[in-house]
Design an enzyme around this catalytic site. Structure first.
Site, PDB file in Angstrom:
ATOM      1  N   HIS A 117       5.096   6.054  11.401  1.00  0.00           N
ATOM      2  CA  HIS A 117       4.557   5.927  10.050  1.00  0.00           C
ATOM      3  C   HIS A 117       3.521   7.055   9.908  1.00  0.00           C
ATOM      4  CE1 HIS A 117       3.406   4.231   6.339  1.00  0.00           C
ATOM      5  NE2 HIS A 117       3.114   2.995   6.684  1.00  0.00           N
ATOM      6  N   ARG A 152       0.804  -1.226   0.000  1.00  0.00           N
ATOM      7  CA  ARG A 152       0.000   0.000   0.000  1.00  0.00           C
ATOM      8  C   ARG A 152       0.833   1.269   0.000  1.00  0.00           C
ATOM      9  NH1 ARG A 152      -3.002  -3.978   1.757  1.00  0.00           N
ATOM     10  NH2 ARG A 152      -1.072  -4.554   2.764  1.00  0.00           N
ATOM     11  N   THR A 153       1.801   1.345   0.906  1.00  0.00           N
ATOM     12  CA  THR A 153       2.505   2.615   1.063  1.00  0.00           C
ATOM     13  C   THR A 153       3.248   2.986  -0.217  1.00  0.00           C
ATOM     14  OG1 THR A 153       2.731   2.144   3.413  1.00  0.00           O
ATOM     15  CG2 THR A 153       4.127   3.898   2.532  1.00  0.00           C
ATOM     16  N   ARG A 169      11.259   3.901   3.310  1.00  0.00           N
ATOM     17  CA  ARG A 169      10.875   2.896   4.310  1.00  0.00           C
ATOM     18  C   ARG A 169      12.136   2.142   4.678  1.00  0.00           C
ATOM     19  NH1 ARG A 169       5.812  -1.098   4.497  1.00  0.00           N
ATOM     20  NH2 ARG A 169       4.929   0.887   5.147  1.00  0.00           N
ATOM     21  N   LYS A 188      26.448  -3.279  -0.939  1.00  0.00           N
ATOM     22  CA  LYS A 188      27.910  -3.085  -1.076  1.00  0.00           C
ATOM     23  C   LYS A 188      28.473  -2.302   0.111  1.00  0.00           C
ATOM     24  CE  LYS A 188      27.389  -2.603  -6.086  1.00  0.00           C
ATOM     25  NZ  LYS A 188      27.510  -1.624  -7.169  1.00  0.00           N
TER      26      LYS A 188
HETATM   27  C1  NCD Z   1       1.968  -1.299   8.227  1.00  0.00           C
HETATM   28  C2  NCD Z   1       3.446  -0.992   8.357  1.00  0.00           C
HETATM   29  O1  NCD Z   1       4.230  -1.248   7.444  1.00  0.00           O
HETATM   30  O2  NCD Z   1       3.803  -0.470   9.401  1.00  0.00           O
HETATM   31  N1  NCD Z   1       1.546  -1.443   6.925  1.00  0.00           N
HETATM   32  C3  NCD Z   1       1.213  -0.325   6.198  1.00  0.00           C
HETATM   33  O3  NCD Z   1       2.030   0.515   5.924  1.00  0.00           O
HETATM   34  N2  NCD Z   1      -0.064  -0.197   5.857  1.00  0.00           N
HETATM   35  C4  NCD Z   1       1.474  -2.333   9.153  1.00  0.00           C
HETATM   36  C5  NCD Z   1       2.086  -3.698   9.164  1.00  0.00           C
HETATM   37  O4  NCD Z   1       2.989  -4.032   8.409  1.00  0.00           O
HETATM   38  O5  NCD Z   1       1.616  -4.507   9.993  1.00  0.00           O
END
Ligand code: NCD
Length: 308
Positions: A134, A55-56, A106, A85
């Site tokens: 997040h 999703r993100t 991320r 590396k």
């Molecule tokens: C979450 C995350 O990555 O923190 N997912 C997301 O971004 N919707 C939740 C998760 O991974 O459980």
């Protein structure tokens, strides 16, 4: 009304003042109705992902394309970027910042987004840093709460599952604490409780909260039931087995949820939600798919804010 406040980077929810949140939500409302400039904006978004994501990453990429920009992407930066590396996150960020106008990062380490922002000449958006935060998930969560219930205040929110390792509940707690009369009920096994930094923040802001280990008890009281996945990848096998399967929304527990309450989840969900397809399709209380869709609109608004 437009605010004078503008963020350079979006690293943690504490940065989001109420006027900025309102501005982003007003902009999201317009975007959701299709009112946004579709002209090319000539900007490039880089998505730099060291941890898995559906999703993100895809919603950010779709958001930038819909805003008329372009996207460059590395979806498995841990193996496919120069990290393998031995290149530092700081060096990688400097380079990617030279190739783009905004970076969504991320990363598996807490604090990674802040480190990247400290060397980046373009905005860095934290798309999840380890057990840290997040913030765009929190924005889309709060936006969903607002559109589903009509308010951001006076809510009883149950957060259930892995509160120790889940970054979404941490970021959302900060945001809920900025609005009046919200109450949070943290439901988790003893070993996965919410960390003290969040509880201290809530105490400081005089936000009511409590800790429980029985989900059933809390369901009839909640306006929002925010379920989370046990973060298997962030704990040892024994801790996982102690928590797995403990909290579930299924056809039985759903009977305890009021008609006007909403079930949310940042997704992906595993066993903690086990509802038949017809309920997921038709029951208004199931809000997590609308929540995920809102992610696109909110992220378009966030990009517009940072790139203007
Ligand atoms: C979450 C995350 O990555 O923190 N997912 C997301 O971004 N919707 C939740 C998760 O991974 O459980």
């Amino acid at each position: 009304m437009a605010t004078q406040q503008k963020l350079k980077h979006l690293i943690e929810s504490q940065q989001l003042t109420v006027p900025i949140i309102k501005e982003i939500f007003d902009s999201t409302d317009l975007i959701r109705d299709g009112n946004y400039g579709r002209k090319p904006n000539g900007k490039i978004l880089a998505t730099l992902f060291y941890e898995p994501s559906t999703r993100t990453r895809l919603s950010f990429e779709s958001a930038m394309l819909r805003l008329g920009g372009s996207v460059i992407s590395t979806e498995n930066a841990k193996e496919f970027s120069s990290a393998i590396k031995g290149e530092s996150l700081e060096d990688t960020t400097r380079i990617v910042a030279a190739y783009s106008d905004c970076i969504v990062l991320r990363h598996h380490e807490d604090g990674a987004a802040r480190r990247a922002a400290s060397v980046s000449k373009v905005p860095v958006i934290n798309g999840g840093d380890g057990k840290g935060q997040h913030p765009t998930q929190a924005l889309l969560d709060l936006y969903t709460i607002k559109t589903e219930t009509g308010r951001t205040e006076g809510l009883k929110v149950v957060m259930a599952g892995d509160l120790k390792n889940g970054r979404t509940v941490r970021s959302l707690s900060y945001l809920l604490g900025k609005f009046n009369e919200n109450e949070i009920i943290f439901v988790s096994p003893e070993h996965l409780r919410m960390e003290d930094d969040i509880k201290d923040y809530l105490k400081e802001r005089k936000v009511r909260f409590s800790e429980e280990d029985d989900l059933q008890k809390t369901l009839p009281k909640a306006d929002i039931i925010y379920m989370t996945r046990i973060q298997k990848e962030r704990m040892n096998g024994e801790d996982y087995l102690k928590a797995n399967g403990r909290y579930k929304i299924d056809s039985e527990s759903l009977k305890l949820v009021r008609a006007e309450s909403r079930i949310m989840h940042p997704l992906p969900h595993v066993e903690e939600i086990n509802l038949p397809m017809d309920i997921e399709n038709n029951d208004k209380r199931v809000a997590y798919f609308r929540q995920a869709e809102n992610g696109l609109y909110v992220r378009m608004a966030v990009l517009k804010h940072l790139l203007r």
